[in-house]
Design an enzyme around this catalytic site. Sequence first.
Site, PDB file in Angstrom:
ATOM      1  N   CYS A 170       0.813  -1.224   0.000  1.00 33.05           N
ATOM      2  CA  CYS A 170       0.000   0.000   0.000  1.00 33.05           C
ATOM      3  C   CYS A 170       0.845   1.272   0.000  1.00 33.05           C
ATOM      4  O   CYS A 170       0.595   2.194  -0.777  1.00 33.05           O
ATOM      5  CB  CYS A 170      -0.921   0.047   1.211  1.00 33.05           C
ATOM      6  SG  CYS A 170      -1.695  -1.499   1.678  1.00 33.05           S
ATOM      7  N   HIS A 193      -3.585   1.980   6.282  1.00 30.43           N
ATOM      8  CA  HIS A 193      -3.734   1.973   4.832  1.00 30.43           C
ATOM      9  C   HIS A 193      -3.516   3.403   4.355  1.00 30.43           C
ATOM     10  O   HIS A 193      -3.728   4.358   5.094  1.00 30.43           O
ATOM     11  CB  HIS A 193      -5.117   1.473   4.402  1.00 30.43           C
ATOM     12  CG  HIS A 193      -5.237   1.286   2.912  1.00 30.43           C
ATOM     13  ND1 HIS A 193      -4.286   0.605   2.177  1.00 30.43           N
ATOM     14  CD2 HIS A 193      -6.170   1.712   2.017  1.00 30.43           C
ATOM     15  CE1 HIS A 193      -4.642   0.598   0.900  1.00 30.43           C
ATOM     16  NE2 HIS A 193      -5.779   1.266   0.776  1.00 30.43           N
ATOM     17  N   ASP A 221      -7.537   4.996  -5.486  1.00 32.32           N
ATOM     18  CA  ASP A 221      -6.696   3.998  -4.814  1.00 32.32           C
ATOM     19  C   ASP A 221      -6.066   3.125  -5.882  1.00 32.32           C
ATOM     20  O   ASP A 221      -6.740   2.308  -6.517  1.00 32.32           O
ATOM     21  CB  ASP A 221      -7.525   3.151  -3.848  1.00 32.32           C
ATOM     22  CG  ASP A 221      -6.652   2.269  -2.944  1.00 32.32           C
ATOM     23  OD1 ASP A 221      -5.601   1.803  -3.413  1.00 32.32           O
ATOM     24  OD2 ASP A 221      -7.037   2.028  -1.788  1.00 32.32           O
TER      25      ASP A 221
END
Length: 356
Positions: free
Chosen positions: A189, A216, A233
Amino acid sequence: MSQATFAKELTAKFAQLWTEKTKRPLPPVNQAMMQRLRQGQRQSGPNEVFSRVSALFRDLSLIPQSFENAELQDMAMEILPLDRLYSVAEERAEEEGERDNWGLQDYLIMELLRWFKQDYFTWVNSPPCETCGENGNVQFVRRENSTPEEQKYDASGTEVHQCSNCNTEIRFPRYNDLSKLMETRRGRCGEWAKCFAFFCRALGLRTRYIWNAEDHVWSEVYSERRKEWIHTDSCEEAWNSPTIYSQGWGKKMSYVVGFSGDGVTDVTRRYVRKADQQLPRTMVPDEQFKTILNSITSDIRQNLSPSEKEELKREDEAEERELASYNADEPQEAQMPRQSGSVEWTKARGEGGSDD
């Protein structure tokens, strides 16, 4: 013609579709502002906890400042498939823009998401064995301090994995240096979010690096067409799906904070819409939390003109109205479960779905 020169010409072709605010580059590296932010890390507050939280967020606020490095942006321009990105974006804007109310830059980021996820960056559960090339038989064994060579590229620690076939140990430094990320093109991430957000900024778009207290990170870009910040994302190739974490992943969250070259914003309400998705906010009392973010934003905006400050204030007020408008009782669209990461890893993080 170099790719960087081509990039500038291609961007100029579409310049009329960007506002002056979007086109205005921030200083390559605003040393005075970065010094103020670092000084703020050492300032005392109402108590020790306040000071530690303030230092954490001032440190995070330096991340988008690193996106303004002109040499790194030139490197990005050499990497990005600009002709393809702009061609697809222009075609989609003509065919779908009026119907969907998205603009050229929005379609540009949609295509960037697709390219970044499918063609450019690689997700790492465990790195492949460097001796026998095995992928499936490599397991994490420990985490240790990075070597001096790894620390040169801002490694935050190094994972050590081992191949069960040949017993070779493989090091996986968790790099933060953007030039190194553009070289390795892999990670989880953190690496994905930072490199993708940087590419967005290199294209001239206003970009936020989004930090979540529950481990995250992702990004947002400002849509000039809609005059609002849009969730992105790269790990999931997700566009404008802010409830993906709470609805699709079953992830409960406490704090979600956005960091940009213009300031710092608590955007938790964009991502957490229901009480049962909200974890307790216990870092500091909420009023102190607002004070911390407002202080950092004030430092970032200190050298802007009065008109620029007023424009950003109007944007802040509009975003506050947007965040306050979310209704916890309104139906929410179904979201996909998490796509990136192994099943075991996502379940251990509480991101394996709403039934986790």
